[in-house]
Design an enzyme around this catalytic site. Sequence first.
Site, PDB file in Angstrom:
ATOM      1  CD1 TRP A  10      -2.475  -1.576  -0.149  1.00  0.00           C
ATOM      2  CD2 TRP A  10      -3.177  -1.187   1.936  1.00  0.00           C
ATOM      3  NE1 TRP A  10      -3.640  -2.275   0.029  1.00  0.00           N
ATOM      4  CE2 TRP A  10      -4.098  -2.056   1.308  1.00  0.00           C
ATOM      5  CE3 TRP A  10      -3.413  -0.808   3.259  1.00  0.00           C
ATOM      6  CZ2 TRP A  10      -5.236  -2.538   1.951  1.00  0.00           C
ATOM      7  CZ3 TRP A  10      -4.540  -1.296   3.906  1.00  0.00           C
ATOM      8  CH2 TRP A  10      -5.445  -2.148   3.250  1.00  0.00           C
ATOM      9  CE  LYS A  11       4.050   1.192  -4.515  1.00  0.00           C
ATOM     10  NZ  LYS A  11       4.581   1.585  -5.791  1.00  0.00           N
ATOM     11  CD  GLU A 100       7.708   3.139  -4.766  1.00  0.00           C
ATOM     12  OE1 GLU A 100       7.273   3.021  -3.610  1.00  0.00           O
ATOM     13  OE2 GLU A 100       7.004   2.948  -5.791  1.00  0.00           O
ATOM     14  CD  GLU A 170       7.924  -4.889  -6.914  1.00  0.00           C
ATOM     15  OE1 GLU A 170       6.705  -4.983  -6.983  1.00  0.00           O
ATOM     16  OE2 GLU A 170       8.486  -3.990  -6.251  1.00  0.00           O
ATOM     17  CB  SER A 216       2.004  -2.077 -14.358  1.00  0.00           C
ATOM     18  OG  SER A 216       2.585  -0.811 -14.128  1.00  0.00           O
TER      19      SER A 216
END
Length: 252
Positions: A10-11, A100, A170, A216
């Site tokens: 969910w970041k 990230e 990823e 995605s």
Amino acid sequence: MRKKIIIANWKMNHDFHETSFFLRNFLKIIFEKKINHNKEIIIAPSFPFLHISNQISQGTTLKIAAQNIHQMEKGSYTGEVSASMLKSIGITKVILGHSERRELYFENNDILFEKIKIALKYGLNIIFCVGETAIERDQNQQFNIVKNQLKETVFHCSRDEIRFFYIAYEPVWAIGTGKNATYEQAQTMHEFIRSLFLEKYGERVSDKIPILYGGSINNLNARDLFLQKDIDGGLVGNYSLKIDNFLEIIQS
Ligand code: PEP
């Protein structure tokens, strides 16, 4: 046969109310509609809501994961959260190595290995992310990059410790871009990753290690991705934020 696994990352999304609403309703739908998904489902909310999320999911098969930990045991690290803190509220899983965090918070392979060590010390399962950037793929470096990411981190661990890992491939260019890797690109990389585990740890480990795809994933591509021989499920960002969407992925 390996069980399929779906992990929601969910970041920095969903506040307290949204988190509790999602989890309560999601579990209600799964239970009441008797949705037979036969998958391991893990959701990673933000730090402040891990405790309530764990409480809501008690007695169900849903598992809750954290999105990060600090590499030190404890001390003067303002704003950070330790592995032992997670353990003390019953959290058993953590995502490490997300692109990230690598990019925005400069987490290199050395730091990530420190994080792996502390996570293992506290018995946390690790969802470890690897993947190349667009430039690296353009230069046909994706296999070297992923191999190196594993070699400098996970591959320092013993055969016994590997059972604590999930690997998530990823590709950075696929994260949040709406441009997923093709089934062929993903399968080829997953097969390569599995072959690295075979080389390093032998057949029993390489047959068992879960290798998930992330980047995605949506309702249109999930099924075909999950059908690939070496893809054991998905790490899902955007498409995990709404209950209906996430349910579609789970039923893919
Ligand atoms: C992710 O951030 O791990 C991810 C896969 O995001 P998205 O599904 O939005 O590409």
